[in-house]
Design an enzyme around this catalytic site. Sequence first.
Site, PDB file in Angstrom:
ATOM      1  N   ASP A  13     -19.231  -0.203 -38.154  1.00  0.00           N
ATOM      2  CA  ASP A  13     -20.638   0.076 -37.867  1.00  0.00           C
ATOM      3  C   ASP A  13     -21.128   1.103 -38.882  1.00  0.00           C
ATOM      4  O   ASP A  13     -20.330   1.728 -39.585  1.00  0.00           O
ATOM      5  CB  ASP A  13     -20.790   0.635 -36.439  1.00  0.00           C
ATOM      6  CG  ASP A  13     -22.236   0.958 -36.108  1.00  0.00           C
ATOM      7  OD1 ASP A  13     -23.109   0.116 -36.378  1.00  0.00           O
ATOM      8  OD2 ASP A  13     -22.525   2.062 -35.602  1.00  0.00           O
ATOM      9  N   SER A  14     -22.430   1.310 -38.907  1.00  0.00           N
ATOM     10  CA  SER A  14     -22.987   2.332 -39.797  1.00  0.00           C
ATOM     11  C   SER A  14     -22.603   3.736 -39.329  1.00  0.00           C
ATOM     12  O   SER A  14     -22.719   4.688 -40.084  1.00  0.00           O
ATOM     13  CB  SER A  14     -24.507   2.195 -39.849  1.00  0.00           C
ATOM     14  OG  SER A  14     -25.035   2.268 -38.543  1.00  0.00           O
ATOM     15  N   CYS A  76     -22.647  -3.525 -36.166  1.00  0.00           N
ATOM     16  CA  CYS A  76     -23.988  -3.105 -36.590  1.00  0.00           C
ATOM     17  C   CYS A  76     -24.925  -4.315 -36.720  1.00  0.00           C
ATOM     18  O   CYS A  76     -24.629  -5.264 -37.451  1.00  0.00           O
ATOM     19  CB  CYS A  76     -23.862  -2.390 -37.926  1.00  0.00           C
ATOM     20  SG  CYS A  76     -25.402  -1.831 -38.610  1.00  0.00           S
ATOM     21  N   GLU A 155     -28.228   9.600 -30.656  1.00  0.00           N
ATOM     22  CA  GLU A 155     -27.305  10.503 -31.373  1.00  0.00           C
ATOM     23  C   GLU A 155     -27.428  11.937 -30.845  1.00  0.00           C
ATOM     24  O   GLU A 155     -26.476  12.702 -30.858  1.00  0.00           O
ATOM     25  CB  GLU A 155     -27.637  10.499 -32.874  1.00  0.00           C
ATOM     26  CG  GLU A 155     -27.472   9.162 -33.526  1.00  0.00           C
ATOM     27  CD  GLU A 155     -26.224   9.058 -34.378  1.00  0.00           C
ATOM     28  OE1 GLU A 155     -25.680  10.091 -34.743  1.00  0.00           O
ATOM     29  OE2 GLU A 155     -25.805   7.917 -34.657  1.00  0.00           O
ATOM     30  N   CYS A 187     -29.673  -3.424 -31.369  1.00  0.00           N
ATOM     31  CA  CYS A 187     -29.203  -2.278 -32.164  1.00  0.00           C
ATOM     32  C   CYS A 187     -28.078  -1.610 -31.372  1.00  0.00           C
ATOM     33  O   CYS A 187     -28.165  -1.503 -30.141  1.00  0.00           O
ATOM     34  CB  CYS A 187     -30.358  -1.299 -32.378  1.00  0.00           C
ATOM     35  SG  CYS A 187     -29.852   0.245 -33.147  1.00  0.00           S
ATOM     36  N   HIS A 189     -27.269   1.355 -30.890  1.00  0.00           N
ATOM     37  CA  HIS A 189     -27.572   2.567 -30.122  1.00  0.00           C
ATOM     38  C   HIS A 189     -28.374   2.303 -28.847  1.00  0.00           C
ATOM     39  O   HIS A 189     -28.385   3.137 -27.954  1.00  0.00           O
ATOM     40  CB  HIS A 189     -28.379   3.545 -30.982  1.00  0.00           C
ATOM     41  CG  HIS A 189     -27.586   4.196 -32.069  1.00  0.00           C
ATOM     42  ND1 HIS A 189     -27.010   3.477 -33.084  1.00  0.00           N
ATOM     43  CD2 HIS A 189     -27.266   5.493 -32.284  1.00  0.00           C
ATOM     44  CE1 HIS A 189     -26.387   4.309 -33.899  1.00  0.00           C
ATOM     45  NE2 HIS A 189     -26.521   5.530 -33.437  1.00  0.00           N
TER      46      HIS A 189
END
Length: 276
Positions: A13-14, A76, A155, A187, A189
């Site tokens: 993932d990023s 991702c 985050e 996404c 997140h």
Amino acid sequence: MVNNKKQAIGIFDSGVGGLTVFKEIRKQFPSEDIIYFGDTARVPYGPKSPNTVLEYSIQNARFLIQNNVKVIVIACNTSTSVALDVLRKLFNVPVIGVIEPGSKKAVNVSKNNRIGVIGTEGTIKSKAYRKTISKMKKDSIIFEKSCPLFVSLAEEGWENHEVASIVTKEYLSEIVKNEIDTLVLGCTHYPILKDTIQKFVGKKITLVDSAVEISKSLKEIINNDQNTNVNGENYFYVSDNENKFKKLASRILGEKIELVQKVYLGESWFLKNNEG
Ligand code: DGL
């Protein structure tokens, strides 16, 4: 079917968001070894150009291949939207991404064929979900919206903060007016903000979590031995900020993550020679 116990499942993932995918895969495959790579030095991918994301994705996948993985999971969404086909051509192991499984689920659950998709700018601009959903069901009507601030909120650990509710209202007010009955969380997140999003859109709209769906797809590729009593090992690698990753990972996974190793993917003379 791949069934070689010496090889691990590789996930990239990023950054830290793909741990929502890791968590589901760990649940479904308790005895498999899993190698997770988070490109924390170069996150976020969402606002970057497709070619840059493609280049990073190739490097990430190559790192996993060097670690002898038997399958690559692109956690991702932004990477999946630009790099899936290229990675499939470049590498000799199965490569799966989050967009197909998420789209399949959306098509299956939607009753009125009015589907919302939210994701990063890169994912939405690529139209990858739109194309995939339309291919699966021609008469689907798709409404898309990029929600970049959701990444920072997750985050920051602010998924239940009042700021998250304000931002959710701002982003989703228009899309829900279209009488969608399904909303794809496109996404890594966004599943972290699931409760806040569900509260805003109401119970009549089904949220599709790509993280859950991709782990189901992996079952079609890996014939894992669920009877074994041996727990699989986890290996976490990042390209920067291992301490921040440890903290966020412990929160997302609900267990203390102690061992995270830093690796250099690109040619980086300065970092290689100046950091311990
Ligand atoms: N992992 C990205 C995705 O799923 C979100 C974070 C980023 O922008 O890099 O699209």
